[in-house]
Design an enzyme around this catalytic site. Structure first.
Site, mmCIF file in Angstrom:
data_model
loop_
_atom_site.group_PDB
_atom_site.id
_atom_site.type_symbol
_atom_site.label_atom_id
_atom_site.label_comp_id
_atom_site.label_asym_id
_atom_site.label_seq_id
_atom_site.Cartn_x
_atom_site.Cartn_y
_atom_site.Cartn_z
ATOM 1 N N ASP A 1 0.812 -1.223 0.000
ATOM 2 C CA ASP A 1 0.000 0.000 0.000
ATOM 3 C C ASP A 1 0.842 1.268 0.000
ATOM 4 O OD1 ASP A 1 -2.388 -1.499 0.184
ATOM 5 O OD2 ASP A 1 -2.011 -1.773 2.334
ATOM 6 N N ALA A 2 2.117 1.127 0.383
ATOM 7 C CA ALA A 2 2.985 2.317 0.408
ATOM 8 C C ALA A 2 4.368 1.953 -0.109
ATOM 9 C CB ALA A 2 3.089 2.863 1.833
#
Lengths: 309, 309
Positions: B32-33
């Protein structure tokens, strides 16, 4: 001295003893040469430590050989002899073994090619000893005022014929020199990294301790991720030259110094008797600190105690 | 990622894999990051690395969070945001986690007393972040032109209220600063020694690698005989702030960097996925060298490979 006792002492298992009239006489009788460190033993900065001239004179009159073994690389042997004489002590150049001289001798005995160059992070003493030994050096005081500016397209071009970088104490240390030395060590194949010594601090002036060669050497270790060849104390590299000169077994030499991790360790590594003086960087409490594992054979306040018996 | 595999990889027992279309898609889907290092990943000096703007834009369009974690302490987060924007990449200050910011945050979370001062060996970025966090600093660029002269009776007087020395990359390093920082650490009781990072070298200009903060930090280690608290990578100190901000588990973050011993180790220490790019200081041969024991999960040429699937 018994080998086992010496080993136990060097491992910090036996505490050192204070000099007293009895053991001082024994020490003097069993030793033919005294090896003195300079900073913190003979002088602090440019001030002589009390009683030094009389002590040296008395020892000479007893027929003892005197040698001065200093890690301070800022001066050449010639400059040290001048300093001694200016302080009223007659010492000849060949009684002095400085780490600047050690660096030049290391290159000489290892047949460093004369057509290669040496980059110096350090002061005059190193460049002077290198020149006397017939080597071409770059850097040193010459690069002391060079500045760099990390702007785009900027780079330092280094001489590909540099085959050794010698690092000692340098009060004019700057980023240019750090980059130059780093480039030589990282990019010139086989380039040697020689440290005059790794002393953390020293009495570069009489009023204060200052970062020693250990500071500059560590900086180059940090940027190159390499470890240096150390030619000054506690390395016994210079001992070969002393032995050649005096032909005295090291068991009949006494190393007198103010530092445990250089002077006393050097003496122990070489098989000499050892005497710590408390007139320099080591205090009585740090000698006795449980974390200290280097115990000299004897300790005392200053060198003049040697003749007060 | 399976804990045992991660452990074996971090111990160098499992080799890393090149990115390919299949594993890249899997990686993107499971993350997600993306945490990016800057020097050698996003840019070299002031030149953007090919394909960076498109890559970042594409990842943002996929809903990925982007974070920039840089060990370079020369700039503050504000100055980094400016640099990104001048290169045509829109990045906000709070997406940037620099080691200059880390140093200030370290003092903040450890309740460093506001009446104490901080001595800086480093550049503007550190002093600026310290000021933003409400701390008073000395040194830094101000002391860049100070010279000293080791003559008799000369000394540097240092401020007894300095309670921390922060050391980062400093192109204006000099003997005055080395002495000042050393005095504070050796003589001010409890004085902290904080290193922004210990990178040996970095692409401070596009044409050459230059000594990194690891050089200045090692110099102070050499003179103080103390080890620093490191706040930049590979220390995971900053990870707490990232977690607070994004609320994403570290197993769903991917650290992308060009250095094994800082970026990849940081990612592994924090439990992130890891991707090494070969556009910076690490070559394929040094990744595969038997002496290297840090293996990222994946490696590839440049960041733009992430979106070329």
């Amino acid at each position: 001295m018994d080998g086992e006792i010496s080993k136990q002492r060097s491992e910090g298992k036996i505490s050192s003893q204070p000099l007293n009239p009895q053991n001082t006489r024994n020490l003097i009788d069993s030793v033919d040469a005294f090896l003195f460190d300079c900073d913190g033993v003979i002088w602090k900065g440019d001030s002589l430590i009390d009683g030094v001239p009389e002590t040296l004179e008395k020892l000479r009159s007893m027929g003892k050989k005197l040698v001065f073994v200093t890690n301070n690389s800022r001066k050449s042997r010639k400059q040290y002899a001048k300093k001694f004489n200016s302080l009223g002590i007659s010492v000849s150049e060949d009684e002095i073994f400085s780490s600047s001289y050690a660096a030049a001798m290391y290159l000489k005995v290892n047949d460093f090619p004369k057509e290669k160059k040496v980059y110096v992070i350090g002061e005059e003493g190193i460049s002077e000893e290198l020149a006397l030994a017939g080597f071409t050096s770059l850097g040193g005081t010459e690069d002391g005022k060079k500045t760099i500016d990390l702007r785009p397209n900027f780079l330092v071009e280094h001489d590909k014929s540099v085959g050794a970088v010698v690092v000692g104490l340098d009060q004019y240390i700057n980023y240019y020199k750090l980059q130059y030395g780093t480039l030589c060590i990282r990019e010139n194949p086989g380039c040697l990294f020689i440290a005059t010594n790794r002393d953390a601090v020293g009495h570069m002036t009489n009023l204060q301790e200052w970062p020693g060669a250990g500071c500059m050497v560590a900086a180059i270790c940090g940027s190159t991720q390499k470890e240096p060849i150390v030619v000054g104390k506690p390395s016994t590299f210079l001992m070969e030259f002393l032995l050649q000169k005096f032909n005295i077994p090291t068991s009949r030499m006494c190393m007198v110094g103010d530092r445990l991790d250089t002077d006393i360790l050097f003496g122990q590594n070489a098989g000499c008797r050892t005497l710590l003086v408390l007139s320099g960087v080591t205090s009585f409490s740090s000698l006795r600190d449980p974390s200290n594992n280097i115990q000299p054979e004897y300790y005392t306040s200053t060198v003049s105690d040697i003749i007060r018996t």
